[in-house]
Design a protein around this motif. Structure first.
Motif, short mmCIF file in Angstrom:
data_model
loop_
_atom_site.label_atom_id
_atom_site.label_comp_id
_atom_site.label_asym_id
_atom_site.label_seq_id
_atom_site.Cartn_x
_atom_site.Cartn_y
_atom_site.Cartn_z
N ILE A 114 -32.19 13.08 -21.24
CA ILE A 114 -31.21 13.20 -20.27
C ILE A 114 -31.65 14.29 -19.20
N ILE A 132 -19.78 6.71 -22.18
CA ILE A 132 -20.84 7.49 -22.35
C ILE A 132 -21.35 8.24 -21.12
N PRO A 158 -34.76 9.19 -29.72
CA PRO A 158 -34.33 9.86 -28.49
C PRO A 158 -34.75 11.29 -28.50
N GLN A 170 -25.28 4.92 -35.00
CA GLN A 170 -25.54 5.87 -34.06
C GLN A 170 -26.61 7.04 -34.62
N LYS A 188 -29.24 10.83 -15.91
CA LYS A 188 -28.45 12.05 -15.42
C LYS A 188 -27.51 12.44 -16.29
N PHE A 189 -27.31 13.66 -16.64
CA PHE A 189 -26.39 14.16 -17.27
C PHE A 189 -24.84 13.83 -16.60
N THR A 237 -30.10 3.87 -33.86
CA THR A 237 -30.96 4.77 -33.07
C THR A 237 -31.22 5.96 -34.44
N CYS A 285 -21.96 14.73 -25.61
CA CYS A 285 -21.87 13.36 -26.28
C CYS A 285 -20.18 13.06 -26.41
N ASP A 303 -35.01 8.45 -25.55
CA ASP A 303 -34.00 8.62 -24.41
C ASP A 303 -34.11 10.17 -23.94
N ARG A 335 -18.66 14.77 -19.66
CA ARG A 335 -17.42 14.12 -20.45
C ARG A 335 -16.45 15.15 -20.74
N GLN A 382 -34.34 13.62 -25.63
CA GLN A 382 -33.23 14.20 -24.95
C GLN A 382 -34.13 15.17 -23.97
N ARG A 407 -29.09 19.65 -30.58
CA ARG A 407 -30.00 18.62 -31.35
C ARG A 407 -30.46 18.93 -32.59
N1 SAM Z 1 -26.84 8.29 -31.26
C1 SAM Z 1 -27.80 7.79 -30.46
C2 SAM Z 1 -28.48 9.25 -30.28
O1 SAM Z 1 -28.63 10.08 -30.84
O2 SAM Z 1 -29.65 9.19 -29.34
C3 SAM Z 1 -27.57 7.11 -28.97
C4 SAM Z 1 -26.30 7.61 -28.46
S1 SAM Z 1 -25.80 7.33 -26.80
C5 SAM Z 1 -24.95 5.96 -26.97
C6 SAM Z 1 -27.25 6.81 -26.10
C7 SAM Z 1 -28.02 7.75 -24.98
O3 SAM Z 1 -27.06 8.12 -24.06
C8 SAM Z 1 -28.18 9.06 -25.66
O4 SAM Z 1 -29.54 9.17 -26.38
C9 SAM Z 1 -28.13 10.02 -24.50
O5 SAM Z 1 -29.64 9.82 -23.82
C10 SAM Z 1 -27.27 9.20 -23.53
N2 SAM Z 1 -26.09 9.97 -23.33
C11 SAM Z 1 -25.21 10.27 -24.15
N3 SAM Z 1 -24.10 11.08 -23.48
C12 SAM Z 1 -24.35 11.33 -22.18
C13 SAM Z 1 -24.09 11.95 -21.13
N4 SAM Z 1 -22.97 12.71 -21.40
N5 SAM Z 1 -24.58 12.01 -20.15
C14 SAM Z 1 -25.81 11.46 -20.00
N6 SAM Z 1 -26.31 10.73 -20.94
C15 SAM Z 1 -26.02 10.65 -22.18
#
Ligand code: SAM
Ligand code: SF4
Length: 424
Positions: free
Chosen positions: A282, A37, A240, A183, A312-313, A213, A146, A280, A316, A242, A254
């Motif tokens: 970001i 992640i 979340p 997810q 923090k973003f 989630t 993501c 959550d 990826r 975001q 989103r």
């Molecule tokens: N499916 C869930 C959702 O939609 O919220 C959770 C997925 S993820 C495993 C959990 C959290 O990681 C997300 O809600 C997001 O805030 C964070 N996340 C995912 N990708 C990210 C990235 N590239 N950088 C920072 N945070 C990230």
């Protein structure tokens, strides 16, 4: 989710005659279950992998497997970078782990959640009180930051009959709580939808039902009704957000605006006044301006979450956001993150403070990690409560009077024996 994947791999392996070693020093096989992640998690994995390589140097028979999202994402690159790794297995193939380590399968990186969803995997669970239960695999949402849809594949729901029989079995074995995992559980779809699944599970003999989630876009009134009506579904939602900025939410793909998110929170709080809401966030998404950041801060103040996970973003490779303009420097991301966390600390403390003097029903989980002379447990709203250890057994319910709010938990006294009723 990854922890539960590990439990499932352990379950599959123990059915095939393996047992868990105390540590890597006396193991025949070391499995890394990786998370992709954020970059930090990936870096941590590589440094631990390097340490295990040294172990293998001294003991040639030691086998190393890499599972999870880094395995799926990097595939052959991983083998080239770390040729001493024996097996690489993606998160959609965990049911094949024993085939792989016994040499019946070579690489095993099939992208097939369809098959995984039809597996009845006997997880080897650590807790005897709380259990995770996967209800679906993969994700179709493609939030632009993501990696999950690329590593965990397309969304597939497990048949409801299989989920219900797993929860029923857990209830019969004395489990008190289940957390349904996906997810985006709100888009669960088999012969029934998610609110209907909740109703069926509520009819079983399990005391507490949680789920993660929820995606705000798919969070329906029908689901809110089900949470409000069903006695075993806990009064806690992880939703979340975001970002609080519509521009950033759009760039993130989103599928909702801040106003729409807020409207759902309003309905939730109207229908379920005791509901605890966590989220959550970001910070530092590409193009995030000072105004966008301020919109997120305003949203946190306005909604007043019970808790917040802020990240923090992390760019990826392979995601849309990776190639976007306007990437933000790490210093600014860190500054915004600490502003968010400081604000939320104050809100969380204030929310905890309001609970002082109330009584709460607490499911005791065991000794506190920070002070093993104390016991901890959780309220239905998922607040951590600590009490003195008077011999209460893990898995029992006690009525606790909350005496003191702390930053991340509540300190209380077991008043069950005084005949005080729960939840006042
Ligand atoms: N499916 C869930 C959702 O939609 O919220 C959770 C997925 S993820 C495993 C959990 C959290 O990681 C997300 O809600 C997001 O805030 C964070 N996340 C995912 N990708 C990210 C990235 N590239 N950088 C920072 N945070 C990230
Ligand atoms: Fe990632 Fe978005 Fe899917 Fe959650 S809903 S797993 S954040 S793509």
């Amino acid at each position: 989710m990854n922890v539960h994947d590990s439990e499932k791999m352990l379950g599959v392996l123990s059915e095939n005659g393996y047992s868990e070693a105390e540590g890597p020093e006396n193991a025949d096989l070391v499995i890394f279950n990786t998370c992709a992640i954020r970059e930090k998690a990936e870096q941590k994995f590589y440094s631990q992998l390097g340490r295990t390589k040294l172990l293998k140097r001294g003991r040639k028979s030691l086998k190393i497997a890499v599972a999870g999202c880094v395995a799926q994402e990097t595939k052959d690159k991983l083998i080239r970078r770390a040729p001493y790794v024996d097996f690489v297995i993606g998160p959609q193939n965990i049911h094949l782990i024993s085939h792989m380590v016994t040499g019946r399968l070579q690489a095993g990186l099939f992208d097939d959640n369809q098959k995984l969803a039809l597996q009845e995997l006997a997880a080897s669970r650590k807790s005897l009180i709380k259990a995770w239960v996967s209800i679906m695999y993969g994700c179709n949402n493609f939030c632009t930051y993501c990696i999950v849809p690329y590593t965990r594949g397309r969304e597939v729901s497990r048949p409801s009959s299989s989920i219900i029989s797993e929860v029923d079995d857990l209830a019969k074995r004395g489990y008190k709580e289940v957390t349904l995992l996906g997810q985006n559980v709100n888009s669960y779809k088999s012969d029934i939808d998610f609110p209907e699944l909740l109703r069926k599970i509520d009819a079983l003999k399990i005391d507490r039902i949680r789920f993660v989630t929820s995606h705000p876009r798919d969070f329906s009134e029908k689901l809110i009704e089900a949470i409000a009506e069903l006695p075993h579904v806990c009064e806690h939602i992880h939703l979340p957000i975001q970002s609080g900025s519509d521009g950033i939410l759009r760039l993130m793909n989103r599928g909702y605006t801040y106003r729409e998110y807020l409207e759902k929170i309003d309905v939730l709080r109207k229908k379920i006044p005791a509901i605890a809401i966590t989220a959550d966030v970001i910070t530092g998404f590409p193009g995030e301006t000072a105004m966008d950041h301020e919109a997120t801060m305003r949203a946190i103040r306005e909604i007043s979450f019970d808790g917040l996970f802020a990240f923090k973003f992390s760019a990826r490779r392979g995601t849309k956001a990776y190639g976007m303009d306007g990437h933000i420097g790490d210093d600014l991301k860190s500054q915004r993150l600490s502003e968010i966390l400081n604000l939320q600390e104050k809100i969380t403390y204030k929310k905890n403070h309001v609970l002082e003097g109330t009584t709460q029903e607490v499911l005791i989980e065991g000794p506190s990690e920070t002070d093993p002379s104390m016991l901890t447990g959780r309220t239905k709203t998922n607040k951590i409560v600590t009490i003195s250890d008077n011999g209460e057994t893990p898995g029992s319910y006690v009525v606790v009077r909350i005496d003191r709010a702390r930053q991340h938990s509540l300190l209380g006294v077991n008043v069950s024996l005084d005949g005080v009723s729960a939840g006042s």
